[in-house]
Design an enzyme around this catalytic site. Structure first.
Site, short mmCIF file in Angstrom:
data_model
loop_
_atom_site.label_atom_id
_atom_site.label_comp_id
_atom_site.label_asym_id
_atom_site.label_seq_id
_atom_site.Cartn_x
_atom_site.Cartn_y
_atom_site.Cartn_z
CB CYS A 2 -0.90 -0.08 1.18
SG CYS A 2 -2.14 -1.38 1.39
NE ARG A 27 5.13 1.36 -0.83
CZ ARG A 27 6.02 1.08 0.13
NH1 ARG A 27 7.36 1.44 0.05
NH2 ARG A 27 5.60 0.67 1.47
CD1 TRP A 75 -0.17 -6.01 -3.20
CD2 TRP A 75 0.04 -6.84 -1.21
NE1 TRP A 75 0.21 -7.40 -3.00
CE2 TRP A 75 0.34 -7.66 -1.85
CE3 TRP A 75 0.05 -6.95 0.26
CZ2 TRP A 75 0.81 -9.16 -1.51
CZ3 TRP A 75 0.49 -8.11 0.82
CH2 TRP A 75 0.89 -9.09 -0.02
CG ASN A 99 0.19 2.20 3.33
OD1 ASN A 99 -0.88 2.48 2.66
ND2 ASN A 99 1.38 2.92 3.09
N GLY A 100 -0.99 -0.95 6.38
CA GLY A 100 -0.67 -1.80 7.43
C GLY A 100 -1.88 -2.86 7.94
CD GLU A 483 17.62 -13.54 -6.00
OE1 GLU A 483 16.84 -14.02 -5.07
OE2 GLU A 483 17.11 -12.31 -6.36
CE LYS A 487 14.35 -11.77 -8.80
NZ LYS A 487 15.24 -11.26 -7.47
CD GLU A 490 10.59 -12.24 -7.11
OE1 GLU A 490 10.29 -11.73 -5.98
OE2 GLU A 490 11.68 -12.20 -7.88
CG HIS A 506 18.92 -37.96 -2.27
ND1 HIS A 506 19.22 -39.03 -1.82
CD2 HIS A 506 20.22 -37.19 -2.13
CE1 HIS A 506 20.50 -39.26 -1.51
NE2 HIS A 506 21.41 -38.25 -1.89
CE LYS A 605 12.10 -3.17 -4.91
NZ LYS A 605 12.87 -4.12 -5.61
C1 G6P Z 1 9.42 -8.83 -1.14
C2 G6P Z 1 10.07 -8.36 -2.57
C3 G6P Z 1 11.27 -9.01 -2.78
C4 G6P Z 1 12.35 -8.85 -1.54
C5 G6P Z 1 11.42 -9.17 -0.27
C6 G6P Z 1 12.45 -8.72 1.02
O1 G6P Z 1 8.86 -10.07 -1.09
O2 G6P Z 1 9.23 -8.62 -3.47
O3 G6P Z 1 12.16 -8.63 -3.79
O4 G6P Z 1 13.42 -9.57 -1.62
O5 G6P Z 1 10.21 -8.49 -0.12
O6 G6P Z 1 12.50 -7.24 0.86
P1 G6P Z 1 13.65 -6.55 1.60
O7 G6P Z 1 13.18 -4.98 1.21
O8 G6P Z 1 13.32 -6.62 3.00
O9 G6P Z 1 14.77 -6.72 1.10
#
Ligand code: G6P
Length: 610
Positions: A2, A27, A75, A99-100, A483, A487, A490, A506, A605
Site C-alpha cells: 500500500c 511497490r 494491496w 497502510n498496515g 535466487e 526471479k 516472480e 534424492h 516491492k
Molecule cells: C518482497 C520483495 C522481494 C524482497 C523481499 C524482502 O517480497 O518482492 O523482492 O526480496 O520483499 O524485502 P527487503 O526489502 O526486506 O529486502
C-alpha cells in the site's frame, strides 16, 4: 504494498495526488483511490480496482477539484481487491487511508456495529474511520480525536485523515508503517515514501514511531508517542540520480540489471584501503563489537534471504565464524537458542519489511551481542533501530523483482566477512589483499557478464513454452540457483525450483524429462567434477541442460546441453557474477511471455505487513 499520498495547498491537488500514486506503483498494489474536500465544499472520492491509470481515466471523465486530499494504492489483505474495499474509506464527513493491518479490527467492528455504524467494506481500515468518527463526537477536534483513536488500535498503521468539518488540515499517525511529511511553501504534503513527493518538494520530515501529525498549509505540528509536542528535523534531499525514469530501457528491471557495475562500485567506495576492508565502514563502534563476535545469525526475507545464504559460505569458509541463516517470518515466531557472542545481522533492501523488523525487535530481547543491518535505505526503520549499519548504494530499486539490491548486498556481506576475519585474525594469509583486489575488478567483470545479454536472450526462447524448471548449484552457488529460480517464478510465473545439485538423485530427478529445462551454475572450482556427474544424471533422463560455466571449466555444447561461457573470476566472487545471467534469463523469459515485468501479479516491492 500500500501507498499513501496527501496534500493541503492553495491549488488543486488532484494531479499531485495522482502523480504521487504513480510514483508508488512499483511497490505493488491492486486498487487505487482518492478523496478530496472539493471546491463544492464536501468530501468526494473516486476509487477503482486495477491500475492508477484506470483511476486517472475515471477522474478525467468526472474531475474532482479540491485543495485538500488523500490518495492510496491498496494491496489487498482484508477483503478482495475491488472498488468497495479500495481506500479512502468514509465515515460521516471524514475520509481515511491506511497502510498496515489492524489486528483487533474484529472486536472493534462488533463494538462499532453495536453503536449503529454500518460497514460497507471488508477492510480493517473502515473500522478506523468509524472509530474516529465516534471519537469526534466526544472530542470535536480532529487531531485530538485521532490521538484517542490510535490508543485503541492494535497492529501496524500509517494513517492519513481529512474531514469536511475541519478542512484546514490533514492529520496523520505512524506506528509500524512509515510516513514522511513533504514541506512546501504555503503547502504541505504527506506520503508513505518520499519518492511520491519528489515532484513537489525536496524537503522532508520523517515521522517516528508513535508520532501524530497535524499538517496545515502553513504549519506542521507533531506529537510523540507520549503526547509531547516534538520537532522532527527537516531534511533536504539531494540525490538527483534517483529519478523514477526507465531511460533507454524497456523496463526498470532491465535498467537496474545494467546498473549493477556502477552500484557495486558505489557500494565499495570509501570502504577499501590499499589491501584491506575499512572496518569502520560499519560504524565507529564496529571494530570493538566485531572483536567479540563468535557467531553470526542472519535473518532476512526473499531475495535478501538468499544473500544471507551466500554469506554463510563466506563467513564459515573465509572467517571461520559459525553462521546461521533463517527467514524472518520463521525466526520471529520460534523459540531461539542464542549462542554466546552472536551478532544479529539483518539484510533488507527496503529496511521496512515487517517480518525482518519484527525479528530485529525480538532479537533485542534475546541476548544477542549486537545488531547490524545491511540495508539500501538510510532512513528506514531497520537502519534506525540497529546498532551498526552498512548501507548498500544500489539507489532506488523500482522493479519488484530485486536485482541490483541483491548484488550490492552480497558485496556488503563480503565486506562484513573480511572485516570480521580481519578483526578476529581468522583470515588465511593474503586472503584479504587478494579479495580486495578482486572486489576492485568486480565492476568490470559484471560489465563483461552484462555483455552476454543477447546470448542469454536467445537461450530464453527454450523456456517460453515450459511450465516447470529446475535450478542447480553446489556450494555458494546453491543460493545463487535459489535466487535464479525465485526471479523466474516472480516475473514469468513459470514454476521453478532450486536444488543443491547433490540432492538431485534424492527426489527431483523423478521430474526430469525433456519438458523440464535444468539451469546450472558451474564455476571452475573443486566441486566442478561432482557437478558434471550430476549433469550426466540429468542428460541420461533426456533433460535439457542450460549451463552457465566458467570459460576454463572445459564444458562444451552437445546434444541437449547448452553451455554459456562466463568470464573467469575468483571463486569467492563467483556468486555475484553468476547472478547476472540468471537475472537476464528471467527477464527475457518474462518478456517473451508478455508478463508485467516490473509489477508482477500479486507481489509487492516492500512487504510492510505480515
Ligand atoms: C518482497 C520483495 C522481494 C524482497 C523481499 C524482502 O517480497 O518482492 O523482492 O526480496 O520483499 O524485502 P527487503 O526489502 O526486506 O529486502
Amino acid at each position: 504494498m500500500c501507498g499513501i499520498v496527501g496534500a493541503v495547498a492553495e491549488r488543486n491537488v488532484t494531479a499531485i495526488l495522482l502523480e504521487g500514486l504513480k510514483r508508488l506503483e512499483y511497490r505493488g498494489y491492486d486498487s487505487a483511490g482518492v478523496a478530496l474536500f472539493t471546491n463544492a465544499g464536501k468530501l468526494e472520492r473516486m476509487r477503482r480496482p486495477g491500475k492508477v491509470s484506470e483511476l486517472e481515466q475515471a477522474l478525467a471523465g468526472e474531475p474532482l477539484v479540491g485543495r485538500l486530499g488523500i490518495a492510496h494504492t491498496r494491496w489487498a489483505t482484508h477483503g478482495a481487491p475491488c472498488e468497495r474495499n479500495a481506500h479512502p474509506h468514509f465515515s460521516g464527513d471524514l475520509a481515511v487511508v491506511h497502510n498496515g493491518i489492524i489486528e483487533n479490527h474484529e472486536v472493534l467492528r462488533e463494538q462499532l456495529k453495536a453503536l449503529g455504524y454500518v460497514f460497507t467494506s471488508d477492510t480493517d481500515t473502515e473500522v478506523i474511520a468509524h472509530l474516529l468518527n465516534h471519537k469526534l463526537k466526544d472530542h470535536n477536534d480532529l487531531t485530538v480525536a485521532l490521538k484517542a483513536t490510535v490508543k485503541e488500535l492494535h497492529g501496524a498503521y500509517g494513517l492519513a485523515v481529512i474531514s469536511a468539518s475541519q478542512p484546514d488540515r490533514l492529520v496523520a499517525a505512524r506506528s509500524g508503517s512509515p510516513l514522511v511529511i513533504g514541506l512546501g511553501l504555503g503547502e504541505n504534503f504527506l506520503a508513505s515514501d518520499q519518492l511520491a513527493l519528489r515532484q513537489v518538494t525536496d524537503r522532508f520530515m520523517y515521522l517516528e514511531e508513535g508520532d501524530i501529525a497535524e499538517i496545515r498549509r502553513e504549519s506542521v505540528q507533531i506529537w510523540d508517542v507520549d503526547g509531547r509536542t516534538v520537532e522532527r528535523e527537516a531534511v533536504q534531499y539531494r540525490d538527483g540520480a534517483e529519478a523514477a525514469d526507465k531511460g533507454e530501457f524497456r523496463h526498470f528491471m532491465l535498467k537496474e540489471i545494467h546498473e549493477q557495475p556502477a552500484v557495486v562500485q558505489r557500494t565499495l567506495e570509501g570502504r577499501l584501503s590499499q589491501n584491506q576492508v575499512l572496518v569502520n565502514a560499519f560504524g565507529p563502534q564496529a571494530a570493538e563489537l566485531f572483536a567479540k563476535v563468535r557467531n553470526v545469525q542472519i535473518v532476512a526475507c526473499g531475495t535478501s534471504y538468499h544473500a544471507g545464504m551466500v554469506a554463510r559460505y563466506w563467513l564459515e569458509e573465509l572467517a571461520g565464524i559459525p553462521c546461521q541463516v533463517e527467514v524472518a517470518s520463521e525466526f520471529r515466531y520460534r523459540k531461539v537458542v542464542v549462542q554466546p557472542d552472536t551478532l544479529f545481522v539483518t539484510i533488507s533492501q527496503s529496511g521496512e519489511t515487517a517480518d525482518t523488523l519484527a525479528a530485529l525487535r525480538n532479537a533485542k530481547e534475546l541476548g544477542f551481542l549486537g545488531s547490524l543491518a545491511i540495508c539500501n535505505v538510510s532512513i528506514s526503520s531497520l537502519v534506525r533501530e540497529s546498532d551498526l549499519t552498512l548501507l548498500t548504494q544500489a539507489g532506488r530499486e523500482i522493479g519488484v523483482a530485486s536485482t541490483k539490491a541483491f548484488t550490492t548486498q552480497l558485496v556488503g556481506l563480503l565486506l562484513l566477512t573480511l572485516s570480521l576475519g580481519q578483526v578476529r585474525g581468522t583470515l588465511a594469509e593474503g586472503v584479504e589483499a587478494t579479495l580486495v583486489e578482486e572486489l576492485r575488478r568486480l565492476p568490470t567483470r559484471l560489465g563483461e557478464a552484462l555483455a552476454m545479454d543477447s546470448t542469454v536472450e536467445k537461450v530464453a526462447e527454450l523456456f517460453a513454452d515450459k511450465n516447470h524448471t529446475l535450478f542447480l548449484g553446489r556450494g555458494a552457488q546453491y543460493p545463487v540457483a535459489m535466487e535464479g529460480s525465485l526471479k523466474l517464478k516472480e516475473i514469468s510465473y513459470i514454476h521453478a525450483e532450486a536444488y543443491p545439485a547433490g540432492e538431485l538423485k534424492h527426489g527431483p530427478l523423478a521430474l526430469v524429462d525433456d519438458d523440464m529445462p535444468v539451469v546450472t551454475v558451474a564455476p571452475n572450482n573443486e566441486l566442478l567434477e561432482k557437478l558434471k556427474s550430476n549433469l550426466q544424471e540429468v542428460r541420461a533422463r533426456g533433460g535439457q541442460l542450460i549451463v552457465f560455466a566458467d570459460e576454463k571449466a572445459g564444458m562444451t555444447n552437445g546434444e541437449g546441453t547448452h553451455v554459456i561461457n562466463m568470464p573467469h573470476i575468483h571463486d569467492t566472487l563467483s556468486p555475484i557474477l553468476y547472478t547476472i545471467p540468471l537475472q537476464l534469463l528471467s527477464y527475457y523469459v518474462a518478456v517473451l511471455k508478455g508478463t508485467d515485468v516490473d509489477q508482477p501479479r500479486n507481489l509487492a516491492k516492500s512487504v510492510t505487513v505480515e
